[in-house]
Motif scaffolding. Structure first.
Motif, PDB file in Angstrom:
ATOM      1  N   ARG A  44      -0.981   6.459  -9.038  1.00 50.24           N
ATOM      2  CA  ARG A  44      -1.802   5.403  -9.625  1.00 50.24           C
ATOM      3  C   ARG A  44      -1.296   5.007 -11.008  1.00 50.24           C
ATOM      4  NH1 ARG A  44      -7.269   8.365  -7.456  1.00 50.24           N
ATOM      5  NH2 ARG A  44      -7.386   7.276  -5.441  1.00 50.24           N
ATOM      6  N   ARG A  45      -0.683   5.945 -11.720  1.00 49.44           N
ATOM      7  CA  ARG A  45      -0.152   5.635 -13.044  1.00 49.44           C
ATOM      8  C   ARG A  45       1.179   4.906 -12.989  1.00 49.44           C
ATOM      9  NH1 ARG A  45      -0.970  11.045 -14.029  1.00 49.44           N
ATOM     10  NH2 ARG A  45       1.289  11.301 -14.253  1.00 49.44           N
ATOM     11  N   HIS A  58       0.841  -1.196   0.000  1.00 53.91           N
ATOM     12  CA  HIS A  58       0.000   0.000   0.000  1.00 53.91           C
ATOM     13  C   HIS A  58       0.878   1.249   0.000  1.00 53.91           C
ATOM     14  CE1 HIS A  58      -3.624  -2.295   1.478  1.00 53.91           C
ATOM     15  NE2 HIS A  58      -2.672  -3.056   2.011  1.00 53.91           N
ATOM     16  N   VAL A  79      -1.572  11.630  -5.927  1.00 57.14           N
ATOM     17  CA  VAL A  79      -2.316  10.377  -6.018  1.00 57.14           C
ATOM     18  C   VAL A  79      -2.507   9.913  -7.462  1.00 57.14           C
ATOM     19  CG1 VAL A  79      -4.626  11.438  -5.977  1.00 57.14           C
ATOM     20  CG2 VAL A  79      -4.293   9.112  -5.098  1.00 57.14           C
ATOM     21  N   ASP A  80      -2.811  10.813  -8.383  1.00 55.28           N
ATOM     22  CA  ASP A  80      -3.037  10.375  -9.763  1.00 55.28           C
ATOM     23  C   ASP A  80      -1.747   9.863 -10.405  1.00 55.28           C
ATOM     24  OD1 ASP A  80      -5.725  10.920  -9.669  1.00 55.28           O
ATOM     25  OD2 ASP A  80      -5.518  12.958 -10.430  1.00 55.28           O
ATOM     26  N   ILE A 117      -3.255   2.166  -3.898  1.00 59.59           N
ATOM     27  CA  ILE A 117      -2.919   3.567  -3.688  1.00 59.59           C
ATOM     28  C   ILE A 117      -4.055   4.220  -2.915  1.00 59.59           C
ATOM     29  CG2 ILE A 117      -2.306   5.756  -4.765  1.00 59.59           C
ATOM     30  CD1 ILE A 117      -0.304   3.605  -5.405  1.00 59.59           C
ATOM     31  N   HIS A 118      -3.733   4.920  -1.825  1.00 64.14           N
ATOM     32  CA  HIS A 118      -4.729   5.585  -0.993  1.00 64.14           C
ATOM     33  C   HIS A 118      -4.426   7.078  -0.935  1.00 64.14           C
ATOM     34  CE1 HIS A 118      -5.786   1.540   0.629  1.00 64.14           C
ATOM     35  NE2 HIS A 118      -4.477   1.330   0.515  1.00 64.14           N
ATOM     36  N   ASN A 119      -5.481   7.861  -0.750  1.00 62.08           N
ATOM     37  CA  ASN A 119      -5.360   9.313  -0.622  1.00 62.08           C
ATOM     38  C   ASN A 119      -5.553   9.690   0.847  1.00 62.08           C
ATOM     39  OD1 ASN A 119      -5.663  12.134  -0.749  1.00 62.08           O
ATOM     40  ND2 ASN A 119      -6.616  12.023  -2.775  1.00 62.08           N
TER      41      ASN A 119
END
Length: 377
Positions: free
Chosen positions: A52-53, A40, A48-49, A60-62
Motif C-alpha cells: 500500500r505504501r 489490482h 500488504v502494508d 491493493i487486496h489482502n
C-alpha cells in the motif's frame, strides 16, 4: 483497452510483474489489469502494508479478505491459491485474460476449468517496456556507473600484478586467477548495492568462448575479457559492460583484433538511429570486421571463429530484452536502450570484445557508458 491482463509470479524474478507494479516480493502474488485499465494486486498479510505504501497500482487486496469472502459463500470447502484466484476474478466479472507465456500451467488449468479463458501472450507481454522513459534511462545510467566501479576494481588488480615465470601474473606472491579478479569485482559491486551475475573474467584461449566465465591463472601478453552485468538491488535495472585488456604488451594479432573491434563498434554507433533496422547495423559491423581481415568461419576442428554472435540486445529490467541487434529484422525506435558489443574469437589465442550501452535517438544514439577503452595496461 484490450483484454484484461493477469500475472501470477514473484516480482523478484518476473520483470513483467515488477514493471507493472514497481513492487519487489520474493513470493508469488496476483496482478490484474482490467480491460478498463484499472490495476489490482492481491498479496499476503506479510506484504500488504508495504504494498500500500510503495506499489504503483490502483487497488491493493489482502488474500485474507478474499478467503473470508470465499468461506462465507462456500463454508468448509478448500481454499487453494488457484481456487481463490478464480473467486477473485469472478468477483470482478473477469471472463478472459491475457497472461505471459510462462504463466503457471496449474493455475491456468484451474482458471480454464472455471470457464475463464486464458490467452497466453507469445510475444512481448508489455510492448511499452522496450521504450525507456527518461526516468528509466537515468536508472540504467546509474547501473552502468556502478558497473564501471566493478570494472575498475578488476582492472586495478590486473594492473597491480607483477609478471612472474612464464608470464604468470602474481599478486601478493600468489597467482592472480580469474577467480580472484572476479571476487574483487563482486565485492566492489555488492558494496554499492548491485548483485553480480556470472561475471566473465576469461584470459587467453578461454576468451574464445564468449560465455566462458574463466578459471585459473592469468598471464601477461594474453587478452583478458571482463564482462560485467550486475542488477541494481534497489531498482531492478541492469548494467552491462565489456572490456578486453592485456597486462603488458599484446601480440600483433591481438592488437589488430582489438582495434578492428573498436572500429566496428564506432561503425555501429554511427549507424544507430530511430527507423534503422538492427539487421542493417549488424551487417555493417560484420562487414567492418571482415574488411579488417577478420572473417567468420569454422576451423578445421569445427570450432567457430571470428564474429558469430549478435551485435547487441535491449537492456533494462532484464539483461536480455527487446529489441535485438542481430540477424532478426527489428526496427529501432526512440527510447530503445541497447548494447553494442562486437567481438572476435579465435581458439588459438582467445577473444576480444568491447561493449557499451546506448539509447536510440531520432538522428543517432547517445552512449550511456563512460568507462574508457584501452588494451594494454
Amino acid at each position: 483497452m484490450d483484454d484484461a491482463r493477469l500475472i501470477w509470479a514473484d516480482s523478484d524474478s518476473s520483470a513483467d510483474l515488477y514493471y507493472a507494479t514497481r513492487f519487489f516480493a520474493p513470493d508469488p502474488f496476483l496482478f490484474l489489469q482490467e480491460s478498463s485499465g484499472k490495476t489490482h494486486m492481491v498479496v499476503t498479510s506479510l506484504e500488504v502494508d508495504r504494498a500500500r505504501r510503495t506499489a504503483r497500482v490502483d487497488a491493493i487486496h489482502n488474500w485474507v479478505d478474499v478467503k473470508e469472502r470465499w468461506l462465507r459463500q462456500y463454508p468448509y470447502q478448500e481454499s487453494t491459491p488457484g481456487i481463490l484466484i478464480v473467486f477473485f476474478l469472478q468477483e470482478l466479472g473477469i471472463q478472459q485474460a491475457k497472461v505471459p507465456g510462462n504463466f503457471p500451467l496449474v493455475v491456468a488449468d484451474r482458471l480454464r476449468a472455471a470457464g475463464i479463458e486464458i490467452i497466453p501472450e507469445e510475444d512481448i507481454f508489455w510492448p511499452q517496456r522496450a521504450i525507456k522513459t527518461t526516468e528509466e534511462i537515468g536508472l540504467i545510467e546509474a547501473a552502468l556507473t556502478v558497473t564501471g566501479l566493478g570494472m575498475e576494481a578488476g582492472i586495478s588488480m590486473i594492473r597491480t600484478a607483477t609478471i612472474g615465470e612464464e608470464g604468470m601474473l602474481l599478486l601478493d606472491g600468489a597467482p592472480l586467477t580469474c577467480e580472484r579478479v572476479r571476487g574483487e569485482i563482486h565485492a566492489a559491486l555488492v558494496r554499492v548495492g548491485a548483485a553480480p551475475h556470472h561475471t566473465i573474467v576469461a584470459g587467453g584461449q578461454q576468451g574464445a568462448d564468449p560465455h566462458e566465465v574463466g578459471s585459473g591463472p592469468l598471464y601477461a601478453g594474453q587478452p583478458i575479457i571482463l564482462d560485467i552485468f550486475p542488477r541494481m538491488e534497489s531498482t531492478g535495472y541492469w548494467g552491462d559492460m565489456t572490456r578486453t585488456v592485456c597486462r603488458g604488451p599484446a601480440g600483433q594479432k591481438v592488437r589488430m583484433a582489438w582495434e578492428a573491434v573498436r572500429i566496428a563498434q564506432e561503425v555501429a554507433f554511427g549507424a544507430i538511429r530511430a527507423g534503422v533496422s538492427g539487421l542493417a547495423i549488424h551487417e555493417a559491423v560484420t562487414a567492418s570486421l571482415t574488411q579488417a581481415g577478420f572473417s567468420t568461419a569454422t576451423d578445421a576442428q569445427g570450432r567457430q571463429e571470428g564474429f558469430f554472435h549478435g551485435t547487441g540486445h535491449g537492456l533494462g529490467l532484464e539483461i536480455h530484452e527487446y529489441p535485438r541487434v542481430n540477424t532478426h529484422d527489428q526496427i529501432l525506435q526512440v527510447g530503445h536502450v541497447i548494447t553494442v558489443e562486437p567481438g572476435l574469437y579465435y581458439p588459438e589465442w582467445g577473444g576480444v570484445r568491447l561493449e557499451d550501452v546506448v539509447v536510440v535517438e531520432v538522428n543517432g544514439c547517445r552512449n550511456l557508458t563512460r568507462f574508457p577503452k584501452f588494451l594494454e595496461i
